[in-house]
Design an enzyme around this catalytic site. Structure first.
Site, PDB file in Angstrom:
ATOM      1  N   SER A 100      29.491  40.737  35.302  1.00 33.33           N
ATOM      2  CA  SER A 100      30.674  40.431  36.680  1.00 33.33           C
ATOM      3  C   SER A 100      30.272  39.718  37.240  1.00 33.33           C
ATOM      4  O   SER A 100      30.985  38.472  37.999  1.00 33.33           O
ATOM      5  CB  SER A 100      31.396  41.893  36.659  1.00 33.33           C
ATOM      6  OG  SER A 100      32.490  42.179  36.165  1.00 33.33           O
ATOM      7  N   LYS A 129      33.998  38.640  48.196  1.00 36.44           N
ATOM      8  CA  LYS A 129      34.804  39.213  46.727  1.00 36.44           C
ATOM      9  C   LYS A 129      36.088  40.816  47.006  1.00 36.44           C
ATOM     10  O   LYS A 129      35.581  41.084  47.877  1.00 36.44           O
ATOM     11  CB  LYS A 129      33.562  39.814  45.246  1.00 36.44           C
ATOM     12  CG  LYS A 129      34.721  40.948  44.150  1.00 36.44           C
ATOM     13  CD  LYS A 129      33.976  40.890  43.706  1.00 36.44           C
ATOM     14  CE  LYS A 129      34.587  41.150  42.124  1.00 36.44           C
ATOM     15  NZ  LYS A 129      33.766  41.966  41.172  1.00 36.44           N
ATOM     16  N   SER A 132      34.192  40.076  36.311  1.00 36.54           N
ATOM     17  CA  SER A 132      35.625  40.457  37.201  1.00 36.54           C
ATOM     18  C   SER A 132      34.922  39.397  37.931  1.00 36.54           C
ATOM     19  O   SER A 132      36.688  39.026  39.131  1.00 36.54           O
ATOM     20  CB  SER A 132      35.320  41.352  37.729  1.00 36.54           C
ATOM     21  OG  SER A 132      34.407  41.927  38.153  1.00 36.54           O
TER      22      SER A 132
END
Lengths: 150, 496
Positions: free
Chosen positions: B183, B78, B159
Site C-alpha cells: 500500500s 494518511k 491503499s
C-alpha cells in the site's frame, strides 16, 4: 453436506452476548488474530484431510453463519453475490494445499518472536471524558446500549 | 520557481537560507489543494487554518534558532493516522465522525520535528485495496494520464492513493502512508514517486487504525528517495506503546543515499519473471540491473521458491487479522451506530457493521472470520502461517549471498478507474511483487525508473535485510540517479 463444519458453529448461538463487543472468543476454536498463536490450541474439529477442503465451497447457510459470527447483517439478496465472491477467493487460496509444511513452525508476527513485556503498572487513567468523547450514546460516565438483561 | 515544486530537501534548504518562509510554503500548497483537490479528491480533510497556525509557529521557532529537523515542511497525513482533534476516518463510514483525543506516535514524531500538517489524505477503506476506489469518501484520481487516451481517468493505486496522488500533484512535499501488502509501494509506483515500507517494527503502529497487525507498517512517500529517507528518520524510532516496536537506534538514512553501490551484490529472483507480464516491465527491470552494474554492483540470480504462494497466504493472514481487529467497531464506544426502533444489542452490532463497512471490508471480515472459525483454523490460518515461515526462510537464505534484491514494483502501470473492479482476486494480483516483503517483515522501496509506452510511470522495487534500510536507500538512490526520472504528471500545481 460436505461443508458442515460441525457442531462448533453452534457454540454460543442463542446465548446472550456480553456487552463488550460483537465478537466473542467463544465463537472460535482458537483465539483469533495476531498474537493468538502463542496460545493456540488444537481446534476441537480439526480437518485432518486437506483433500476434503479442496472439494468444498460455501453454501448459502454457511455464508449466513459466517455473517452471523462476524456480526454483519445480511440482506437475503446479498447472499448469492457474496457466496460467489467468497468461493472465488477460497478456490484461489486452495493452491496452498500443494505446499509441504511438515515440520514448519508457524510464523505469527512480522518481527521478533518474543514480545517485550512492560511493568504491570497503571500508566494512565482519570480521562473518562476523553474516553467517552466519541460515544454514540452515553449515560453519565457509561456507554449506553439497548437493554441486555431481561 | 513555484514553492510547490521544491523537493522536501530543497524546501528545507530554502527555509534555512531564508529564501522562503513556512507560511509561504504552506499557503502555496493550500492554494494548490484548493485548485486541484476537487478533481483529484486526494484530501478527505484539509486543515488550512491549523496548517497556517503551525507554519507561523514554525517560522517563529526558526527565528529563535529552535528549528527542528523538519521545521516548517508542509506534509499530508494518511487518514489512517490518528491526529488529536482532527477527524480520522480510515476512509470508512464507520469512522466518518471520529475525532481522536490522541496523536499517533508517527505523526507526533513529525510534529515534534517541526512539520506542518496540511490535512488528512484519502485511502482505500481501512487500507484494504489497491486502487483507492473503496474509500467511503470517493475514489482518488491519479494525476497522470495516458498520452494516447487522456480522457480515461486512472487510479492512483492503493491503499495510500491519496498520499501518492497528493505528493505527485505537488499538493504536499511528502506524506505519511502505510503498507500491509504493498500500500505504499504500489501507489508510489503508479504515481511516479518514491515510497518505502520500512522493516516491521521500525515505525510505531500506535495510533494507526489497525488492519493486519503483523503486516502493517508505516512509511513515507515523497518525490525523491532522499526525501523519503529524511522523512523516515523522523517517523521511525522505538515506542514503548507498541510491543512490536524495535528498540534500535535510527540511522541517518539520508546519508546512506550517497553511499553508492560499488561492490554490492544485487539479487534477481527468477520467480518474479511472471508469465504474461508486460514486456516493457521486464525491459525496465533489466535496465535497472544494468544501471547498478554500471555503478559497480554485481547482479546475481537467486531463487525465492515460495513466491507464488505469497498472495494466497496474504489473503488468509491479512483478513484473519482484520476480522479480529475490526471487531472493535460495534457502535458502542465510538463511530457509527445504526439501530432499528426495536433493536437489541446484537441487532445493533449487525446493523452498525452492515451500514458502516463497505463491500470490500465486509468481504475480508467474512473471509477472516471463516478461516479462523472452528474446524477451519488449522487448514487455512495455521497452514498460511507455516507457508509464511517458508517465505521468510527463502529470503533468509537469499540474503546470505546478496545485499539487496531488485524487482519490478508492480506488474502493470496504473489502470483505469473502471477497469479490474469485477473480480476481487484480479485486484489482489496488483500486490504480487510487494506482498512478500510484508510477509517476511523486510524493508521495500519503490523508486520511479521510467515510463511505459503510454507515458505512465513504472517503478522498481528494492528489498533489503531486516533493519538494513540504509542499503535499500543506497540502491534506490543509485537507480534514481541513473534513471534521471524527470517526467511530471499533467495534473499538478502550477500547471493547470
Amino acid at each position: 453436506m460436505g461443508c458442515n463444519p460441525g457442531r462448533a458453529w453452534g457454540a454460543g448461538r442463542g446465548r446472550r452476548r456480553p456487552a463488550f463487543g460483537p465478537l466473542s472468543a467463544l465463537d472460535f476454536a482458537a483465539p483469533s488474530g495476531f498474537l493468538a498463536c502463542c496460545r493456540h490450541s488444537p481446534s476441537p474439529h480439526p480437518i485432518r484431510n486437506w483433500g476434503r477442503i479442496s472439494n468444498m465451497s460455501l453454501d448459502t447457510e454457511t455464508v449466513r453463519r459466517v455473517a452471523s459470527l462476524a456480526r454483519i447483517h445480511l440482506e437475503e439478496e446479498e447472499i448469492a453475490r457474496l457466496q460467489g465472491e467468497l468461493n472465488g477467493i477460497l478456490a484461489w487460496v486452495e493452491q496452498l494445499q500443494a505446499v509441504d509444511t511438515s515440520g514448519v513452525e508457524p510464523m505469527a508476527g512480522g518481527g521478533a518472536t518474543m514480545l517485550r513485556l512492560r511493568a504491570d503498572a497503571v500508566t494512565d487513567g482519570g480521562i473518562a471524558e476523553a474516553v467517552l468523547a466519541n460515544a454514540p450514546d452515553r449515560a453519565g460516565d457509561y456507554f449506553a446500549v439497548p437493554k441486555v438483561v431481561e | 520557481m513555484h514553492p510547490t515544486d521544491f523537493t522536501l530537501r530543497g524546501a528545507m534548504e530554502a527555509l534555512n537560507e531564508g529564501l522562503v518562509s513556512s507560511v509561504e510554503l504552506t499557503r502555496a500548497h493550500l492554494e494548490a489543494i484548493e485548485a486541484l483537490n476537487p478533481r483529484l479528491n486526494a484530501y478527505i480533510t484539509v486543515t488550512a487554518e491549523r496548517a497556517l497556525e503551525q507554519a507561523k509557529a514554525s517560522d517563529a521557532r526558526r527565528a529563535e534558532g529552535l528549528a527542528g529537523p523538519l521545521e516548517g515542511v508542509p506534509l499530508a497525513i494518511k487518514d489512517l493516522f490518528c491526529t488529536a482533534g482532527t477527524r480520522t476516518t480510515a476512509g470508512s463510514r464507520i469512522l466518518g465522525n471520529f475525532v481522536p483525543p490522541y496523536e499517533s506516535t508517527v505523526s507526533g514524531n513529525l510534529l515534534r520535528d517541526g512539520a506542518v500538517f496540511l490535512g488528512k489524505v484519502n485511502l482505500d477503506e481501512f487500507a484494504m485495496g489497491s486502487s483507492n476506489t473503496t474509500s467511503a469518501f470517493g475514489p482518488v484520481e491519479n494525476p497522470w494520464s495516458r498520452a494516447n487516451d487522456p480522457d480515461t481517468r486512472l487510479v492512483p493505486g492503493g491503499s495510500s492513493g491519496g498520499s501518492a496522488a497528493a505528493v505527485a500533484a505537488r499538493l504536499a512535499l511528502g506524506a505519511t502512508a502505510t503498507d500491509t501488502g504493498g500500500s505504499i509501494r504500489q501507489p508510489a509506483a503508479f504515481c511516479g514517486i518514491a515510497g518505502i515500507k520500512p522493516t516491521y517494527g521500525r515505525c510505531s503502529r500506535w495510533g494507526i487504525v489497525a488492519f493486519a497487525s503483523s503486516l502493517d507498517q508505516a512509511g513515507p512517500v515523497a518525490r525523491t528517495v532522499e526525501d523519503c529517507a529524511i522523512l523516515l528518520r523522523s517517523m521511525a524510532g522505538f515506542d514503548p506503546k507498541d510491543s512490536t516496536s524495535a528498540d534500535l537506534p535510527v540511522p541517518d538514512f539520508a546519508a546512506a543515499c550517497a553511499r553508492g553501490v560499488k561492490g554490492l551484490r544485487i539479487g534477481v529472483p527468477r520467480e518474479y519473471r511472471l508469465e504474461g507480464m508486460p514486456a516493457e516491465i521486464g525491459r525496465l527491470w533489466e535496465q535497472g540491473l544494468q544501471w547498478l552494474r554500471d555503478q559497480g554492483a554485481e547482479t546475481v540470480e537467486i531463487s525465492l521458491p515460495h513466491t507464488k504462494y505469497a498472495l494466497p497466504t496474504y489473503y488468509i493472514v491479512a483478513p484473519a487479522e482484520a476480522s479480529s481487529n475490526l471487531a472493535r467497531y460495534d457502535g458502542v464506544r465510538f463511530g457509527l451506530r445504526e439501530a432499528a426502533k426495536d433493536s437489541d444489542l446484537r441487532d445493533l452490532y449487525e446493523r452498525t457493521r452492515a451500514a458502516g463497512f463497505g463491500p470490500e471490508v465486509r468481504r475480508r471480515i467474512m473471509i477472516g472470520t471463516y478461516v479462523l472459525s472452528a474446524g477451519y483454523y488449522d487448514a487455512y490460518y495455521l497452514k498460511a502461517q507455516k507457508i509464511r515461515a517458508l517465505i521468510k526462510r527463502d529470503f533468509d537464505q537469499a540474503f546470505q549471498g546478496v545485499d539487496a534484491i531488485v524487482t519490478p514494483a508492480t506488474p502493470s502501470a496504473a489502470f483505469g478507474m473502471d477497469e479490474r473492479q469485477d473480480d476481487p482476486v484480479t485486484m489482489y494480483l496488483n500486490d504480487v511483487f510487494t506482498v512478500t516483503a510484508n510477509l517476511a517483515g523486510l524493508p521495500g522501496l519503490a523508486v520511479p525508473a521510467g515510463l511505459d509506452a503510454q507515458g505512465l510511470p513504472l517503478g522498481l522495487q528494492v528489498i533489503g535485510r531486516a533493519f538494513d534500510e540504509e542499503t535499500v536507500f543506497a540502491v534506490g538512490a543509485a537507480i534514481e540517479t541513473a534513471a534521471d526520472f524527470r517526467a511530471v504528471p499533467g495534473l499538478r500545481a502550477g500547471a493547470v
